[in-house]
Design an enzyme around this catalytic site. Structure first.
Site, PDB file in Angstrom:
ATOM      1  N   GLU A  77       0.848  -1.198   0.000  1.00 45.20           N
ATOM      2  CA  GLU A  77       0.000   0.000   0.000  1.00 45.20           C
ATOM      3  C   GLU A  77       0.883   1.247   0.000  1.00 45.20           C
ATOM      4  O   GLU A  77       1.821   1.341   0.778  1.00 45.20           O
ATOM      5  CB  GLU A  77      -0.916  -0.035   1.242  1.00 45.20           C
ATOM      6  CG  GLU A  77      -1.562   1.286   1.624  1.00 45.20           C
ATOM      7  CD  GLU A  77      -2.441   1.908   0.546  1.00 45.20           C
ATOM      8  OE1 GLU A  77      -3.208   1.190  -0.112  1.00 45.20           O
ATOM      9  OE2 GLU A  77      -2.343   3.144   0.356  1.00 45.20           O
ATOM     10  N   GLN A  78       0.529   2.203  -0.858  1.00 44.29           N
ATOM     11  CA  GLN A  78       1.373   3.403  -0.981  1.00 44.29           C
ATOM     12  C   GLN A  78       1.345   4.313   0.263  1.00 44.29           C
ATOM     13  O   GLN A  78       2.357   4.933   0.606  1.00 44.29           O
ATOM     14  CB  GLN A  78       0.965   4.210  -2.208  1.00 44.29           C
ATOM     15  CG  GLN A  78      -0.432   4.817  -2.131  1.00 44.29           C
ATOM     16  CD  GLN A  78      -0.786   5.644  -3.351  1.00 44.29           C
ATOM     17  OE1 GLN A  78       0.006   5.770  -4.279  1.00 44.29           O
ATOM     18  NE2 GLN A  78      -1.972   6.215  -3.368  1.00 44.29           N
ATOM     19  N   ARG A  98     -16.550   3.562   7.107  1.00 48.75           N
ATOM     20  CA  ARG A  98     -15.540   2.896   6.267  1.00 48.75           C
ATOM     21  C   ARG A  98     -14.314   2.446   7.062  1.00 48.75           C
ATOM     22  O   ARG A  98     -13.748   1.389   6.787  1.00 48.75           O
ATOM     23  CB  ARG A  98     -15.100   3.842   5.147  1.00 48.75           C
ATOM     24  CG  ARG A  98     -16.110   3.912   4.041  1.00 48.75           C
ATOM     25  CD  ARG A  98     -15.737   4.961   3.023  1.00 48.75           C
ATOM     26  NE  ARG A  98     -16.700   4.934   1.958  1.00 48.75           N
ATOM     27  CZ  ARG A  98     -16.484   4.418   0.743  1.00 48.75           C
ATOM     28  NH1 ARG A  98     -15.303   3.928   0.433  1.00 48.75           N
ATOM     29  NH2 ARG A  98     -17.428   4.421  -0.159  1.00 48.75           N
ATOM     30  N   TYR A 135     -27.912   7.272   6.130  1.00 47.15           N
ATOM     31  CA  TYR A 135     -28.067   6.065   6.949  1.00 47.15           C
ATOM     32  C   TYR A 135     -27.108   6.123   8.133  1.00 47.15           C
ATOM     33  O   TYR A 135     -26.097   6.818   8.085  1.00 47.15           O
ATOM     34  CB  TYR A 135     -27.845   4.785   6.117  1.00 47.15           C
ATOM     35  CG  TYR A 135     -26.567   4.744   5.308  1.00 47.15           C
ATOM     36  CD1 TYR A 135     -25.360   4.333   5.874  1.00 47.15           C
ATOM     37  CD2 TYR A 135     -26.556   5.110   3.957  1.00 47.15           C
ATOM     38  CE1 TYR A 135     -24.192   4.287   5.121  1.00 47.15           C
ATOM     39  CE2 TYR A 135     -25.389   5.073   3.200  1.00 47.15           C
ATOM     40  CZ  TYR A 135     -24.212   4.652   3.778  1.00 47.15           C
ATOM     41  OH  TYR A 135     -23.063   4.613   3.038  1.00 47.15           O
ATOM     42  N   ASP A 160     -11.987  -0.903  -8.216  1.00 47.80           N
ATOM     43  CA  ASP A 160     -12.081   0.332  -8.997  1.00 47.80           C
ATOM     44  C   ASP A 160     -11.003   0.433 -10.074  1.00 47.80           C
ATOM     45  O   ASP A 160     -11.144   1.194 -11.020  1.00 47.80           O
ATOM     46  CB  ASP A 160     -11.972   1.556  -8.071  1.00 47.80           C
ATOM     47  CG  ASP A 160     -13.300   1.919  -7.428  1.00 47.80           C
ATOM     48  OD1 ASP A 160     -14.256   1.129  -7.548  1.00 47.80           O
ATOM     49  OD2 ASP A 160     -13.377   2.993  -6.789  1.00 47.80           O
TER      50      ASP A 160
HETATM   51  C1  LIG Z   1     -19.883   8.798  -2.533  1.00 43.28           C
HETATM   52  C2  LIG Z   1     -19.554   7.347  -2.673  1.00 43.28           C
HETATM   53  C3  LIG Z   1     -20.349   6.406  -2.034  1.00 43.28           C
HETATM   54  C4  LIG Z   1     -20.080   5.035  -2.211  1.00 43.28           C
HETATM   55  N1  LIG Z   1     -20.882   4.121  -1.577  1.00 43.28           N
HETATM   56  C5  LIG Z   1     -20.655   2.794  -1.751  1.00 43.28           C
HETATM   57  C6  LIG Z   1     -21.470   1.825  -1.077  1.00 43.28           C
HETATM   58  O1  LIG Z   1     -22.376   2.167  -0.313  1.00 43.28           O
HETATM   59  N2  LIG Z   1     -21.207   0.499  -1.291  1.00 43.28           N
HETATM   60  C7  LIG Z   1     -20.193   0.084  -2.108  1.00 43.28           C
HETATM   61  O2  LIG Z   1     -20.012  -1.125  -2.275  1.00 43.28           O
HETATM   62  N3  LIG Z   1     -19.398   0.984  -2.752  1.00 43.28           N
HETATM   63  C8  LIG Z   1     -19.596   2.323  -2.584  1.00 43.28           C
HETATM   64  N4  LIG Z   1     -18.778   3.233  -3.190  1.00 43.28           N
HETATM   65  C9  LIG Z   1     -17.682   2.741  -4.059  1.00 43.28           C
HETATM   66  C10 LIG Z   1     -16.474   2.286  -3.234  1.00 43.28           C
HETATM   67  O3  LIG Z   1     -16.062   3.322  -2.372  1.00 43.28           O
HETATM   68  C11 LIG Z   1     -15.318   1.907  -4.151  1.00 43.28           C
HETATM   69  O4  LIG Z   1     -15.775   1.140  -5.233  1.00 43.28           O
HETATM   70  C12 LIG Z   1     -14.298   1.069  -3.365  1.00 43.28           C
HETATM   71  O5  LIG Z   1     -13.853   1.769  -2.234  1.00 43.28           O
HETATM   72  C13 LIG Z   1     -13.118   0.698  -4.271  1.00 43.28           C
HETATM   73  O6  LIG Z   1     -12.216  -0.081  -3.529  1.00 43.28           O
HETATM   74  P1  LIG Z   1     -10.797  -0.454  -4.149  1.00 43.28           P
HETATM   75  O7  LIG Z   1     -10.108  -1.237  -3.075  1.00 43.28           O
HETATM   76  O8  LIG Z   1     -10.968  -1.054  -5.492  1.00 43.28           O
HETATM   77  O9  LIG Z   1     -10.057   0.927  -4.397  1.00 43.28           O
HETATM   78  P2  LIG Z   1      -9.588   2.046  -3.359  1.00 43.28           P
HETATM   79  O10 LIG Z   1     -10.485   2.104  -2.181  1.00 43.28           O
HETATM   80  O11 LIG Z   1      -9.399   3.287  -4.150  1.00 43.28           O
HETATM   81  O12 LIG Z   1      -8.184   1.526  -2.837  1.00 43.28           O
HETATM   82  C14 LIG Z   1      -7.033   1.585  -3.634  1.00 43.28           C
HETATM   83  C15 LIG Z   1      -5.819   1.556  -2.725  1.00 43.28           C
HETATM   84  O13 LIG Z   1      -4.650   1.450  -3.529  1.00 43.28           O
HETATM   85  C16 LIG Z   1      -3.662   2.349  -3.056  1.00 43.28           C
HETATM   86  N5  LIG Z   1      -2.781   2.676  -4.188  1.00 43.28           N
HETATM   87  C17 LIG Z   1      -3.048   3.447  -5.270  1.00 43.28           C
HETATM   88  N6  LIG Z   1      -1.995   3.503  -6.094  1.00 43.28           N
HETATM   89  C18 LIG Z   1      -1.019   2.734  -5.540  1.00 43.28           C
HETATM   90  C19 LIG Z   1       0.307   2.395  -5.937  1.00 43.28           C
HETATM   91  N7  LIG Z   1       0.854   2.870  -7.063  1.00 43.28           N
HETATM   92  N8  LIG Z   1       1.031   1.570  -5.128  1.00 43.28           N
HETATM   93  C20 LIG Z   1       0.492   1.079  -3.960  1.00 43.28           C
HETATM   94  N9  LIG Z   1      -0.761   1.392  -3.540  1.00 43.28           N
HETATM   95  C21 LIG Z   1      -1.513   2.202  -4.321  1.00 43.28           C
HETATM   96  C22 LIG Z   1      -4.468   3.527  -2.543  1.00 43.28           C
HETATM   97  O14 LIG Z   1      -3.742   4.319  -1.618  1.00 43.28           O
HETATM   98  C23 LIG Z   1      -5.664   2.821  -1.905  1.00 43.28           C
HETATM   99  O15 LIG Z   1      -5.431   2.485  -0.557  1.00 43.28           O
HETATM  100  C24 LIG Z   1     -18.995   4.607  -3.031  1.00 43.28           C
HETATM  101  C25 LIG Z   1     -18.180   5.561  -3.643  1.00 43.28           C
HETATM  102  C26 LIG Z   1     -18.444   6.922  -3.453  1.00 43.28           C
HETATM  103  C27 LIG Z   1     -17.547   7.926  -4.130  1.00 43.28           C
END
Ligand SMILES: Cc1cc2nc3c(=O)[nH]c(=O)nc-3n(C[C@H](O)[C@H](O)[C@H](O)COP(=O)(O)OP(=O)(O)OC[C@H]3O[C@@H](n4cnc5c(N)ncnc54)[C@H](O)[C@@H]3O)c2cc1C
Length: 398
Positions: free
Chosen positions: A35-36, A109, A215, A293
């Protein structure tokens, strides 16, 4: 190669990366997360996790940790923006748990992230490691981090979010799309809203050009809200900005007093530009793949972004368990199984922007009439979504 002998690097310690790491560890793989940031952290906001996500986390041994931290809403309630008339009310709580075998939760979260991280030994999580480059040598992947560390692993998984470096390495530069929506997010101490007698439900209010979701999280101590408005452009450099409470109230002028009371009770609010991406043609190349994402960023209007990342990790693990040594075939299978579902959700989330934000008129009346007879949140309507078991591969015994 035995499972224990197979080494996996997960890039990114968000919900998706950590959940995938716990899945892989549980299945016996030698997995480490990079993790960065200097510490694992999440934004100060709420998140809804539906049974298709909680089922997986419970199987990974997290049932108790989730139950301690989560709020179980009794229903989902959609209402009209000005007079508060009910458009749709569907059961969650026990009905959902009985039907789908797992609960629907609301979390802060940070609480959810802590619950998942708690299932990983500290030595398997490396903070302060920002991936700079990764090269697939055919028999292994070599990765290089900004701090000078180099690693060599059998598989590398990009769980590094919407700005994914791994995605860029695999498929080149591709800017995410501003969706024309901004969200004001806030957390209000529940005691400030006591006179409103708010139910423990998942609430959304639909109105012209915007919607408002709220909520309880953190054991009911905080009310989370997301106030979404359409905006033509996002001119700030940052995707997140400190939002002005007075601005948010102005944007919700004329909305129901309950909506305005919740916004007005917050100390500070943050304004987010909402971005998504087009579905990717591919997620995997050789020994590298993506999840969460990084490969299917979507508008949050189905509440599924994080849940889908949890599903990704479960299916990816199941594919690797069945791989019988052919790793790139396992990654290709994972992508084939996952992409149709996440693409459907990306499209539905986008469509909900229009559907939720209809101006009052004929189309809005049609939407409301349809919701009254066959709401999209009824048990029957969500079966395909909440009933999906991402651990179980087609053709495999459950
Ligand atoms: C307003 C809002 C409400 C939402 N509500 C919901 C909900 O109710 N339910 C739901 O399921 N989803 C919801 N989402 C979507 C959800 O937040 C995201 O889809 C989810 O957090 C994505 O998780 P992830 O682990 O793929 O990415 P991220 O949470 O973006 O994690 C990526 C990680 O990778 C790290 N990283 C990035 N680049 C590097 C690198 N080069 N080297 C090492 N580490 C790196 C980052 O620091 C981060 O910790 C919501 C989103 C928003 C904006």
């Amino acid at each position: 190669m035995t499972r224990a002998g197979l080494s996996v690097a997960v890039i990114g310690g968000g919900i998706g990366g950590l959940a995938a790491a716990v899945s892989l560890l549980h299945a016996g793989f030698d997995v480490e997360v990079y993790e960065q940031a200097s510490a694992l952290s999440e934004v100060g906001a709420g998140i809804q996790i539906s049974p298709n996500g909680t089922r997986i986390l419970q199987r990974l041994g997290l049932a108790e940790a989730l139950a301690q931290r989560g709020v179980r809403p009794v229903a989902v309630h959609q209402r009209r923006w000005d007079d508060g008339r009910t458009l749709q009310r569907a059961p969650l709580g026990e009905t959902v748990e009985r039907t789908f075998g797992a609960p629907y939760y609301h979390f802060h979260r940070a609480d959810l992230l802590a619950a998942i991280a708690g299932a990983l030994p500290a030595r398997r999580v490396h903070v302060g490691h920002r991936l700079v480059d990764a090269v697939d040598h055919g028999d292994r992947v070599e990765a290089r981090f900004e701090n000078g560390t180099r690693i060599s692993r059998d598989i590398l998984i990009g769980a590094d979010g919407i700005h994914s470096r791994v995605r860029q390495i695999l498929f080149g530069e591709d800017r995410p799309r501003f969706t024309g929506c901004v969200a004001y997010r806030g957390l209000v101490p529940a005691e400030r809203l006591a006179t409103l007698n708010l139910e423990v439900t998942s609430n959304s209010w639909m109105g012209p050009g915007g919607h408002f979701v709220h909520y309880y999280v953190a054991g009911g101590r905080l009310m989370n809200f997301v106030a979404v408005r359409e905006e033509d452009s996002w001119t700030h450099e940052s995707w997140i900005d400190r939002g002005d409470v007075a601005d948010a109230l102005r944007l919700f002028e004329g909305w129901h007093p309950c909506v305005r009371a919740i916004i007005g009770a917050v100390d500070e609010t943050f304004k987010w530009a909402l971005f998504d991406r087009e579905p990717l043609p591919r997620w995997s190349v050789g020994r590298m793949t993506l999840l969460g994402d990084s490969c299917h960023a979507m508008l949050p209007f189905m509440g599924q972004g994080a849940v889908q990342s949890i599903e990704d990790g479960a299916t990816l693990t199941a594919c690797l368990v069945q791989a019988a040594g052919d790793l790139s075939a396992a990654l290709a299978r994972y992508e084939t199984l996952r992409k149709p579902r996440t693409t459907r959700l990306q499209e539905m989330s986008r469509h909900n922007k229009t559907r939720f934000h209809l101006p009052d008129g004929v189309d809005q009346q049609k939407r409301d009439a349809q919701a009254a007879v066959a709401g999209d949140r009824s048990i029957a309507a969500v079966g395909w979504l909440y009933g999906h078991d991402a651990d179980v591969l087609p053709g495999a015994a459950a």
